[in-house]
Design a protein around this motif. Structure first.
Motif, mmCIF file in Angstrom:
data_model
loop_
_atom_site.group_PDB
_atom_site.id
_atom_site.type_symbol
_atom_site.label_atom_id
_atom_site.label_comp_id
_atom_site.label_asym_id
_atom_site.label_seq_id
_atom_site.Cartn_x
_atom_site.Cartn_y
_atom_site.Cartn_z
ATOM 1 N N LEU A 221 109.343 10.814 10.487
ATOM 2 C CA LEU A 221 109.290 9.485 10.917
ATOM 3 C C LEU A 221 108.033 9.041 10.251
ATOM 4 O O LEU A 221 107.964 7.797 9.774
ATOM 5 C CB LEU A 221 109.239 9.390 12.430
ATOM 6 C CG LEU A 221 110.255 9.669 13.244
ATOM 7 C CD1 LEU A 221 109.900 9.464 14.571
ATOM 8 C CD2 LEU A 221 111.234 8.609 12.735
ATOM 9 N N ARG A 222 106.914 9.571 10.089
ATOM 10 C CA ARG A 222 105.683 9.048 9.240
ATOM 11 C C ARG A 222 106.150 8.751 7.797
ATOM 12 O O ARG A 222 105.599 7.655 7.242
ATOM 13 C CB ARG A 222 104.583 10.036 9.346
ATOM 14 C CG ARG A 222 103.614 9.784 10.662
ATOM 15 C CD ARG A 222 102.420 10.619 10.582
ATOM 16 N NE ARG A 222 102.461 11.827 10.330
ATOM 17 C CZ ARG A 222 102.699 12.753 11.277
ATOM 18 N NH1 ARG A 222 102.802 12.365 12.521
ATOM 19 N NH2 ARG A 222 102.549 14.278 10.643
ATOM 20 N N LYS A 223 106.785 9.894 7.303
ATOM 21 C CA LYS A 223 107.210 9.466 5.949
ATOM 22 C C LYS A 223 108.178 8.507 5.771
ATOM 23 O O LYS A 223 108.130 7.756 4.713
ATOM 24 C CB LYS A 223 107.840 11.008 5.557
ATOM 25 C CG LYS A 223 108.263 10.802 3.912
ATOM 26 C CD LYS A 223 107.261 10.830 3.196
ATOM 27 C CE LYS A 223 107.689 11.275 1.671
ATOM 28 N NZ LYS A 223 106.596 10.957 0.725
ATOM 29 N N ALA A 224 109.246 8.131 6.593
ATOM 30 C CA ALA A 224 109.978 7.304 6.567
ATOM 31 C C ALA A 224 109.461 5.842 6.631
ATOM 32 O O ALA A 224 109.583 4.929 5.961
ATOM 33 C CB ALA A 224 111.288 7.372 7.745
ATOM 34 N N ALA A 225 108.417 5.933 7.694
ATOM 35 C CA ALA A 225 107.842 4.692 7.704
ATOM 36 C C ALA A 225 106.785 4.105 6.756
ATOM 37 O O ALA A 225 106.518 3.214 5.999
ATOM 38 C CB ALA A 225 106.540 4.652 8.985
ATOM 39 N N GLU A 226 106.094 5.418 5.909
ATOM 40 C CA GLU A 226 105.463 5.077 4.875
ATOM 41 C C GLU A 226 106.265 4.719 3.723
ATOM 42 O O GLU A 226 106.161 3.559 2.890
ATOM 43 C CB GLU A 226 104.945 6.461 4.447
ATOM 44 C CG GLU A 226 103.258 6.703 5.273
ATOM 45 C CD GLU A 226 103.134 8.198 4.872
ATOM 46 O OE1 GLU A 226 103.399 8.744 3.711
ATOM 47 O OE2 GLU A 226 102.223 8.680 5.422
ATOM 48 N N ASN A 227 107.420 5.119 3.292
ATOM 49 C CA ASN A 227 108.534 4.712 2.635
ATOM 50 C C ASN A 227 108.979 3.323 2.885
ATOM 51 O O ASN A 227 109.089 2.307 1.885
ATOM 52 C CB ASN A 227 109.678 5.715 2.578
ATOM 53 C CG ASN A 227 109.290 6.828 1.942
ATOM 54 O OD1 ASN A 227 108.606 7.152 1.153
ATOM 55 N ND2 ASN A 227 110.229 7.768 2.213
ATOM 56 N N HIS A 228 109.190 2.879 4.111
ATOM 57 C CA HIS A 228 109.604 1.365 4.389
ATOM 58 C C HIS A 228 108.362 0.378 3.898
ATOM 59 O O HIS A 228 108.868 -0.506 3.387
ATOM 60 C CB HIS A 228 110.014 1.433 5.682
ATOM 61 C CG HIS A 228 111.453 1.944 6.333
ATOM 62 N ND1 HIS A 228 112.307 1.308 6.490
ATOM 63 C CD2 HIS A 228 111.562 3.324 6.178
ATOM 64 C CE1 HIS A 228 113.345 2.186 6.725
ATOM 65 N NE2 HIS A 228 112.960 3.449 6.415
ATOM 66 N N ALA A 229 107.247 0.907 4.393
ATOM 67 C CA ALA A 229 106.163 0.129 4.056
ATOM 68 C C ALA A 229 105.951 0.046 2.701
ATOM 69 O O ALA A 229 105.672 -1.380 1.946
ATOM 70 C CB ALA A 229 104.840 0.807 4.676
#
Length: 115
Positions: free
Chosen positions: A30-38
């Motif tokens: 989820l952190r990685k996905a959030a970073e990617n989305h950001a």
């Protein structure tokens, strides 16, 4: 009985450990996905800003070109106006000459014995 409780406790501990491992993995995902989305959002924001600048630049260039054409047109109009004023001055001078000649002819014709 103690043995079965120990087994149950061990199974519970393993299950809890597995669940915590999966939870940690999901949190990392989820952190990685959030970073990617950001990151994607930032890239999109930058692209939108660039496209906006490009659009404004295109519009500004079109306006500059239009202004240059209008300035050229104004200069042509000024040149034509100057030519017309020069022509008008020539015509006034000719009119004044013809008027003077006409006055001389009229004076000559009005003198006694000019018939």
């Amino acid at each position: 009985m103690q043995e079965s409780q120990d087994q149950a406790t061990d199974e519970y501990a393993r299950a809890l450990g597995d669940a915590q491992t999966r939870l940690a993995q999901k949190e990392a995902e989820l952190r990685k996905a959030a970073e990617n989305h950001a990151s994607e959002a930032e890239q999109l924001r930058c692209r939108v800003e660039q496209e906006s600048r490009d659009t404004h630049q295109v519009e500004a260039n079109a306006l500059r070109e239009q202004l240059a054409q209008l300035e050229k047109s104004v200069e042509q109009e000024k040149a034509q106006n100057q030519e017309l004023q020069t022509e008008q001055e020539k015509l006034r001078a000719q009119r004044d000459d013809v008027s003077s000649q006409l006055q001389e002819v009229n004076r000559a014709n009005s003198r006694p014995g000019s018939s």
